[in-house]
Design a protein around this motif. Structure first.
Motif, PDB file in Angstrom:
ATOM      1  N   VAL A  12       1.246  -0.645   0.206  1.00 47.45           N
ATOM      2  CA  VAL A  12      -0.072  -0.178   0.549  1.00 47.45           C
ATOM      3  C   VAL A  12       1.148   1.033   0.389  1.00 47.45           C
ATOM      4  O   VAL A  12       1.935   0.997   0.779  1.00 47.45           O
ATOM      5  CB  VAL A  12      -0.885   0.298   1.637  1.00 47.45           C
ATOM      6  CG1 VAL A  12      -0.789   0.553   3.294  1.00 47.45           C
ATOM      7  CG2 VAL A  12      -2.017   0.905   1.252  1.00 47.45           C
ATOM      8  N   PHE A  13       0.241   2.200  -0.565  1.00 44.97           N
ATOM      9  CA  PHE A  13       1.053   3.704  -1.066  1.00 44.97           C
ATOM     10  C   PHE A  13       2.618   3.573  -1.951  1.00 44.97           C
ATOM     11  O   PHE A  13       3.615   4.615  -1.852  1.00 44.97           O
ATOM     12  CB  PHE A  13       1.104   4.508   0.518  1.00 44.97           C
ATOM     13  CG  PHE A  13      -0.358   4.866   1.339  1.00 44.97           C
ATOM     14  CD1 PHE A  13      -1.221   5.421   0.670  1.00 44.97           C
ATOM     15  CD2 PHE A  13      -0.608   4.163   2.076  1.00 44.97           C
ATOM     16  CE1 PHE A  13      -2.411   5.593   0.599  1.00 44.97           C
ATOM     17  CE2 PHE A  13      -2.230   4.006   2.757  1.00 44.97           C
ATOM     18  CZ  PHE A  13      -2.743   4.962   1.417  1.00 44.97           C
ATOM     19  N   CYS A  17       1.120   0.976  -6.157  1.00 44.28           N
ATOM     20  CA  CYS A  17       0.126   0.764  -5.691  1.00 44.28           C
ATOM     21  C   CYS A  17      -0.376   2.198  -5.569  1.00 44.28           C
ATOM     22  O   CYS A  17      -1.724   2.389  -6.150  1.00 44.28           O
ATOM     23  CB  CYS A  17      -0.230   0.706  -4.341  1.00 44.28           C
ATOM     24  SG  CYS A  17      -1.554   0.215  -3.389  1.00 44.28           S
ATOM     25  N   ASN A  18       0.047   3.318  -5.926  1.00 47.35           N
ATOM     26  CA  ASN A  18      -0.586   4.439  -5.867  1.00 47.35           C
ATOM     27  C   ASN A  18      -0.160   4.866  -7.166  1.00 47.35           C
ATOM     28  O   ASN A  18      -2.138   5.453  -7.260  1.00 47.35           O
ATOM     29  CB  ASN A  18       0.874   5.708  -5.595  1.00 47.35           C
ATOM     30  CG  ASN A  18       0.358   6.307  -4.433  1.00 47.35           C
ATOM     31  OD1 ASN A  18       0.182   5.687  -3.369  1.00 47.35           O
ATOM     32  ND2 ASN A  18       1.934   6.440  -3.970  1.00 47.35           N
ATOM     33  N   ALA A  19      -0.421   4.247  -8.504  1.00 47.31           N
ATOM     34  CA  ALA A  19      -0.757   4.263  -9.284  1.00 47.31           C
ATOM     35  C   ALA A  19      -1.716   3.684  -9.656  1.00 47.31           C
ATOM     36  O   ALA A  19      -2.805   3.448 -10.684  1.00 47.31           O
ATOM     37  CB  ALA A  19       0.305   3.355 -10.416  1.00 47.31           C
ATOM     38  N   ASP A  41     -11.866   3.679   1.134  1.00 48.53           N
ATOM     39  CA  ASP A  41     -12.311   3.427   2.576  1.00 48.53           C
ATOM     40  C   ASP A  41     -11.293   2.320   3.609  1.00 48.53           C
ATOM     41  O   ASP A  41      -9.855   2.362   2.535  1.00 48.53           O
ATOM     42  CB  ASP A  41     -13.567   2.574   2.454  1.00 48.53           C
ATOM     43  CG  ASP A  41     -13.168   1.029   1.585  1.00 48.53           C
ATOM     44  OD1 ASP A  41     -12.242   0.952   1.880  1.00 48.53           O
ATOM     45  OD2 ASP A  41     -14.223   0.095   1.118  1.00 48.53           O
ATOM     46  N   GLN A  42     -11.335   2.304   4.916  1.00 39.91           N
ATOM     47  CA  GLN A  42     -10.839   1.779   5.819  1.00 39.91           C
ATOM     48  C   GLN A  42     -10.142   0.226   5.230  1.00 39.91           C
ATOM     49  O   GLN A  42      -8.949   0.772   5.897  1.00 39.91           O
ATOM     50  CB  GLN A  42     -10.923   1.597   7.244  1.00 39.91           C
ATOM     51  CG  GLN A  42     -12.185   0.211   6.750  1.00 39.91           C
ATOM     52  CD  GLN A  42     -13.771   0.044   6.428  1.00 39.91           C
ATOM     53  OE1 GLN A  42     -13.650   1.398   6.030  1.00 39.91           O
ATOM     54  NE2 GLN A  42     -14.847  -0.725   7.399  1.00 39.91           N
ATOM     55  N   TYR A  43     -10.696  -0.399   4.595  1.00 36.50           N
ATOM     56  CA  TYR A  43      -9.656  -1.437   3.491  1.00 36.50           C
ATOM     57  C   TYR A  43      -8.386  -1.340   2.992  1.00 36.50           C
ATOM     58  O   TYR A  43      -7.822  -2.401   2.396  1.00 36.50           O
ATOM     59  CB  TYR A  43     -10.607  -2.557   3.026  1.00 36.50           C
ATOM     60  CG  TYR A  43     -11.896  -2.980   3.921  1.00 36.50           C
ATOM     61  CD1 TYR A  43     -11.444  -3.722   4.847  1.00 36.50           C
ATOM     62  CD2 TYR A  43     -12.896  -3.065   3.654  1.00 36.50           C
ATOM     63  CE1 TYR A  43     -12.537  -4.136   6.067  1.00 36.50           C
ATOM     64  CE2 TYR A  43     -14.065  -3.586   4.776  1.00 36.50           C
ATOM     65  CZ  TYR A  43     -13.833  -4.075   5.328  1.00 36.50           C
ATOM     66  OH  TYR A  43     -14.894  -5.041   6.038  1.00 36.50           O
ATOM     67  N   ASP A  44      -8.498  -0.598   2.159  1.00 35.13           N
ATOM     68  CA  ASP A  44      -7.293   0.433   1.416  1.00 35.13           C
ATOM     69  C   ASP A  44      -6.067   0.205   2.109  1.00 35.13           C
ATOM     70  O   ASP A  44      -4.500  -0.396   1.650  1.00 35.13           O
ATOM     71  CB  ASP A  44      -7.621   1.620   0.083  1.00 35.13           C
ATOM     72  CG  ASP A  44      -8.271   1.766  -0.178  1.00 35.13           C
ATOM     73  OD1 ASP A  44      -8.061   0.000  -0.933  1.00 35.13           O
ATOM     74  OD2 ASP A  44      -8.930   2.528  -0.567  1.00 35.13           O
ATOM     75  N   LEU A  45      -6.051   0.492   3.616  1.00 34.21           N
ATOM     76  CA  LEU A  45      -5.003   0.591   4.858  1.00 34.21           C
ATOM     77  C   LEU A  45      -4.218  -1.266   4.565  1.00 34.21           C
ATOM     78  O   LEU A  45      -3.106  -0.827   4.965  1.00 34.21           O
ATOM     79  CB  LEU A  45      -5.351   1.229   5.858  1.00 34.21           C
ATOM     80  CG  LEU A  45      -5.059   3.037   5.556  1.00 34.21           C
ATOM     81  CD1 LEU A  45      -6.105   3.068   6.849  1.00 34.21           C
ATOM     82  CD2 LEU A  45      -4.655   3.791   5.012  1.00 34.21           C
ATOM     83  N   THR A  46      -5.594  -1.784   4.886  1.00 30.30           N
ATOM     84  CA  THR A  46      -4.959  -3.486   4.974  1.00 30.30           C
ATOM     85  C   THR A  46      -4.763  -4.403   4.397  1.00 30.30           C
ATOM     86  O   THR A  46      -4.626  -5.420   4.119  1.00 30.30           O
ATOM     87  CB  THR A  46      -5.799  -3.804   6.785  1.00 30.30           C
ATOM     88  OG1 THR A  46      -6.781  -3.852   5.503  1.00 30.30           O
ATOM     89  CG2 THR A  46      -5.669  -3.034   7.411  1.00 30.30           C
ATOM     90  N   ALA A  47      -5.661  -3.812   2.824  1.00 33.78           N
ATOM     91  CA  ALA A  47      -5.695  -4.997   1.572  1.00 33.78           C
ATOM     92  C   ALA A  47      -4.444  -5.043   1.119  1.00 33.78           C
ATOM     93  O   ALA A  47      -3.073  -4.096   1.277  1.00 33.78           O
ATOM     94  CB  ALA A  47      -6.815  -4.146   0.886  1.00 33.78           C
TER      95      ALA A  47
END
Length: 153
Positions: A12-13, A17-19, A41-47
């Motif tokens: 993530v990030f 992932c930013n692309a 949403d909140q799942y983007d941080l842990t997916a």
């Protein structure tokens, strides 16, 4: 002849992932008019995020969210000019293989209603009523457990 597609799981990030996030904005917010505040949403941080790369460019993405009851496949997006070339199919296969390597064999997703046939071709079965998400009709879908011939919850 289609060009080679590389599928990668990316942090993530990270730049890739930013692309992927930029591609999601292009497809969901600009093309499909999903409200921008609903796209992340909140799942983007842990997916676990996956990207499809063609000629050095991110042209497809999805995320895999590990939940206790199943792995949830979501935010499947492919650049408009490259749709219909098997990129989403390759992304989903890679994400499911990744989850299976970690012991998960139950999969869930919510599909835009006009994409049900695509997901059915991958072994998913729709259940429950149609609902609106991001301004578009969706159905919940889950994979089919061929060993027990029952739907997986």
């Amino acid at each position: 002849m289609s060009k080679p597609v590389t599928i990668l799981a990316v942090p993530v990030f990270s730049l890739l992932c930013n692309a992927a996030f930029a591609l999601r904005r292009e497809v969901f917010v600009w093309e499909q008019n999903v409200p921008e505040d609903e796209e992340h949403d909140q799942y983007d941080l842990t997916a676990t995020h996956f990207v499809a790369i063609v000629d050095g460019e991110v042209v497809g993405t999805l995320r895999l969210v590990d939940l206790p009851e199943h792995a949830k496949i979501g935010r499947v997006a492919v650049r408009q000019a490259l749709r219909g070339q098997g990129i989403a199919r390759k992304l989903i296969a890679a994400a499911m293989a990744h989850a299976r390597e970690r012991g998960q064999d139950r999969f869930y997703l919510t599909a835009q209603s006009d994409k049900l046939g695509f997901y059915e071709s991958l072994g998913f079965v729709a259940f429950g009523p149609e609902f609106i998400d991001g301004g578009m009709p969706h159905r919940a879908m889950r994979d089919y457990d061929k060993h027990s011939a029952q739907l997986v919850d």
